[in-house]
Motif scaffolding. Sequence first.
Motif, PDB file in Angstrom:
ATOM      1  N   ARG A   5      -8.203  10.672  24.303  1.00  0.00           N
ATOM      2  CA  ARG A   5      -7.674  10.280  25.619  1.00  0.00           C
ATOM      3  C   ARG A   5      -8.086  11.291  26.689  1.00  0.00           C
ATOM      4  O   ARG A   5      -8.475  10.922  27.799  1.00  0.00           O
ATOM      5  CB  ARG A   5      -6.147  10.175  25.557  1.00  0.00           C
ATOM      6  CG  ARG A   5      -5.621   9.012  24.739  1.00  0.00           C
ATOM      7  CD  ARG A   5      -4.101   8.910  24.871  1.00  0.00           C
ATOM      8  NE  ARG A   5      -3.547   7.924  23.969  1.00  0.00           N
ATOM      9  CZ  ARG A   5      -3.077   8.179  22.747  1.00  0.00           C
ATOM     10  NH1 ARG A   5      -3.082   9.444  22.306  1.00  0.00           N
ATOM     11  NH2 ARG A   5      -2.600   7.221  21.996  1.00  0.00           N
ATOM     12  N   GLU A  35     -10.874  11.147  30.431  1.00  0.00           N
ATOM     13  CA  GLU A  35     -10.641  11.593  31.806  1.00  0.00           C
ATOM     14  C   GLU A  35     -11.678  12.611  32.269  1.00  0.00           C
ATOM     15  O   GLU A  35     -12.039  12.639  33.452  1.00  0.00           O
ATOM     16  CB  GLU A  35      -9.239  12.212  31.920  1.00  0.00           C
ATOM     17  CG  GLU A  35      -8.093  11.256  31.609  1.00  0.00           C
ATOM     18  CD  GLU A  35      -7.897  10.209  32.695  1.00  0.00           C
ATOM     19  OE1 GLU A  35      -8.547  10.313  33.752  1.00  0.00           O
ATOM     20  OE2 GLU A  35      -7.095   9.290  32.490  1.00  0.00           O
ATOM     21  N   GLY A  70     -11.658   3.804  36.509  1.00  0.00           N
ATOM     22  CA  GLY A  70     -10.252   3.845  36.130  1.00  0.00           C
ATOM     23  C   GLY A  70      -9.838   2.621  35.334  1.00  0.00           C
ATOM     24  O   GLY A  70      -9.074   2.732  34.350  1.00  0.00           O
ATOM     25  N   MET A  71     -10.331   1.439  35.716  1.00  0.00           N
ATOM     26  CA  MET A  71      -9.996   0.222  34.991  1.00  0.00           C
ATOM     27  C   MET A  71     -10.534   0.257  33.557  1.00  0.00           C
ATOM     28  O   MET A  71      -9.823  -0.103  32.605  1.00  0.00           O
ATOM     29  CB  MET A  71     -10.565  -0.999  35.719  1.00  0.00           C
ATOM     30  CG  MET A  71      -9.908  -1.292  37.052  1.00  0.00           C
ATOM     31  SD  MET A  71     -10.667  -2.713  37.902  1.00  0.00           S
ATOM     32  CE  MET A  71     -10.084  -4.054  36.868  1.00  0.00           C
ATOM     33  N   ILE A 127     -11.274   2.932  31.807  1.00  0.00           N
ATOM     34  CA  ILE A 127     -10.556   3.962  31.059  1.00  0.00           C
ATOM     35  C   ILE A 127      -9.193   3.445  30.604  1.00  0.00           C
ATOM     36  O   ILE A 127      -8.746   3.726  29.474  1.00  0.00           O
ATOM     37  CB  ILE A 127     -10.418   5.251  31.902  1.00  0.00           C
ATOM     38  CG1 ILE A 127     -11.766   5.975  31.957  1.00  0.00           C
ATOM     39  CG2 ILE A 127      -9.343   6.180  31.330  1.00  0.00           C
ATOM     40  CD1 ILE A 127     -11.778   7.210  32.835  1.00  0.00           C
ATOM     41  N   GLU A 128      -8.518   2.669  31.453  1.00  0.00           N
ATOM     42  CA  GLU A 128      -7.232   2.112  31.054  1.00  0.00           C
ATOM     43  C   GLU A 128      -7.381   1.181  29.859  1.00  0.00           C
ATOM     44  O   GLU A 128      -6.556   1.183  28.938  1.00  0.00           O
ATOM     45  CB  GLU A 128      -6.591   1.375  32.233  1.00  0.00           C
ATOM     46  CG  GLU A 128      -6.004   2.286  33.285  1.00  0.00           C
ATOM     47  CD  GLU A 128      -5.011   3.281  32.711  1.00  0.00           C
ATOM     48  OE1 GLU A 128      -4.076   2.839  32.010  1.00  0.00           O
ATOM     49  OE2 GLU A 128      -5.169   4.496  32.943  1.00  0.00           O
ATOM     50  N   VAL A 129      -8.448   0.384  29.847  1.00  0.00           N
ATOM     51  CA  VAL A 129      -8.700  -0.488  28.696  1.00  0.00           C
ATOM     52  C   VAL A 129      -9.003   0.351  27.455  1.00  0.00           C
ATOM     53  O   VAL A 129      -8.499   0.073  26.361  1.00  0.00           O
ATOM     54  CB  VAL A 129      -9.866  -1.450  28.995  1.00  0.00           C
ATOM     55  CG1 VAL A 129     -10.294  -2.191  27.726  1.00  0.00           C
ATOM     56  CG2 VAL A 129      -9.465  -2.453  30.068  1.00  0.00           C
ATOM     57  N   LYS A 158      -8.014   3.402  26.859  1.00  0.00           N
ATOM     58  CA  LYS A 158      -6.769   4.034  26.411  1.00  0.00           C
ATOM     59  C   LYS A 158      -5.876   3.037  25.676  1.00  0.00           C
ATOM     60  O   LYS A 158      -5.207   3.389  24.691  1.00  0.00           O
ATOM     61  CB  LYS A 158      -6.013   4.621  27.604  1.00  0.00           C
ATOM     62  CG  LYS A 158      -6.606   5.912  28.140  1.00  0.00           C
ATOM     63  CD  LYS A 158      -5.764   6.459  29.284  1.00  0.00           C
ATOM     64  CE  LYS A 158      -6.277   7.784  29.781  1.00  0.00           C
ATOM     65  NZ  LYS A 158      -5.476   8.303  30.913  1.00  0.00           N
ATOM     66  N   ALA A 159      -5.860   1.795  26.153  1.00  0.00           N
ATOM     67  CA  ALA A 159      -5.079   0.774  25.458  1.00  0.00           C
ATOM     68  C   ALA A 159      -5.609   0.582  24.041  1.00  0.00           C
ATOM     69  O   ALA A 159      -4.835   0.415  23.088  1.00  0.00           O
ATOM     70  CB  ALA A 159      -5.125  -0.543  26.237  1.00  0.00           C
ATOM     71  N   ASP A 178      -4.420   3.499  22.027  1.00  0.00           N
ATOM     72  CA  ASP A 178      -3.001   3.329  21.703  1.00  0.00           C
ATOM     73  C   ASP A 178      -2.822   2.383  20.525  1.00  0.00           C
ATOM     74  O   ASP A 178      -2.009   2.629  19.626  1.00  0.00           O
ATOM     75  CB  ASP A 178      -2.242   2.784  22.917  1.00  0.00           C
ATOM     76  CG  ASP A 178      -2.112   3.796  24.042  1.00  0.00           C
ATOM     77  OD1 ASP A 178      -2.351   4.999  23.786  1.00  0.00           O
ATOM     78  OD2 ASP A 178      -1.788   3.392  25.172  1.00  0.00           O
ATOM     79  N   ILE A 238      -5.695  -6.717  25.745  1.00  0.00           N
ATOM     80  CA  ILE A 238      -6.962  -6.191  26.248  1.00  0.00           C
ATOM     81  C   ILE A 238      -7.864  -7.350  26.672  1.00  0.00           C
ATOM     82  O   ILE A 238      -8.521  -7.288  27.721  1.00  0.00           O
ATOM     83  CB  ILE A 238      -7.645  -5.317  25.184  1.00  0.00           C
ATOM     84  CG1 ILE A 238      -6.857  -4.009  24.998  1.00  0.00           C
ATOM     85  CG2 ILE A 238      -9.093  -5.011  25.570  1.00  0.00           C
ATOM     86  CD1 ILE A 238      -7.420  -3.090  23.940  1.00  0.00           C
ATOM     87  N   ARG A 295      -7.259  -8.580  30.086  1.00  0.00           N
ATOM     88  CA  ARG A 295      -7.702  -7.749  31.207  1.00  0.00           C
ATOM     89  C   ARG A 295      -9.149  -8.011  31.612  1.00  0.00           C
ATOM     90  O   ARG A 295      -9.605  -7.540  32.660  1.00  0.00           O
ATOM     91  CB  ARG A 295      -7.563  -6.266  30.846  1.00  0.00           C
ATOM     92  CG  ARG A 295      -6.135  -5.807  30.578  1.00  0.00           C
ATOM     93  CD  ARG A 295      -6.092  -4.306  30.428  1.00  0.00           C
ATOM     94  NE  ARG A 295      -4.770  -3.835  30.021  1.00  0.00           N
ATOM     95  CZ  ARG A 295      -4.403  -2.565  30.034  1.00  0.00           C
ATOM     96  NH1 ARG A 295      -5.253  -1.641  30.448  1.00  0.00           N
ATOM     97  NH2 ARG A 295      -3.201  -2.197  29.644  1.00  0.00           N
TER      98      ARG A 295
END
Length: 222
Positions: free
Chosen positions: A52, A56, A117-118, A120-122, A124-125, A128, A176, A179
């Motif tokens: 993670r 970043e 950012g979008m 990276i959020e995917v 990270k999901a 997770d 996911i 998105r």
Amino acid sequence: MNAAAVTAFALALCLPMAAWPAPPESGGVREEIRRDLEDARRDIRTDLARARAELETDNLDVTHSLQANGDARRDRKAKTAPALPKAEITPRGDFLIDGEAVAIDSAQRRQLLAYRGMVIEVAKAGIDIGEVSALAAVDSVDRGVFSLMVGAMTGSLERRIERTVRDTVGPGVMLICDRMPALREAQQQLASDLPAFRPYARLEAQDADSCRNEVRREFAGR
């Protein structure tokens, strides 16, 4: 991390246990197994926390889109298309092609940062989901520690882990997939405003459905 990888990981934890001569009711063996499983939990959390953090701080490779597999038409097209040079978005919003910065203005930098950012959020999901499923698989082994020998020999342990992975991974991966339309929209806008990005905007309208269908196939019969 897919279901097969998580299952293989969890079963790998069992391999040395199956070779132990001590019976499962031995308190010492049970305690040693539990310590090994706790070490596995700690390693999972540590490795994925590092992953993670690297999202970043590292450049984001956007050479390959977040496309679902299984589209035969696009697979044939990809085989004949020339390979694209490596493309990255840096944490500062620079756009690099083969390591060279593309000239951009402040508005394009904001778009690149928003798209980064979008993605990276995917990502990270996905991490997770991998963490939850891997820990659930370890917990599944832990709960069955007293019947570990029998379970490993009969396959019941593997089936239990597969059910655990299915129940924890499936819904998260579907989210996911949900998105992907927003990601495609951001990709298309960025390609319109930054021509150098255009070859890398390869998400298609049907990719969300392809993603969902792939998830259903992956977990069918599990």
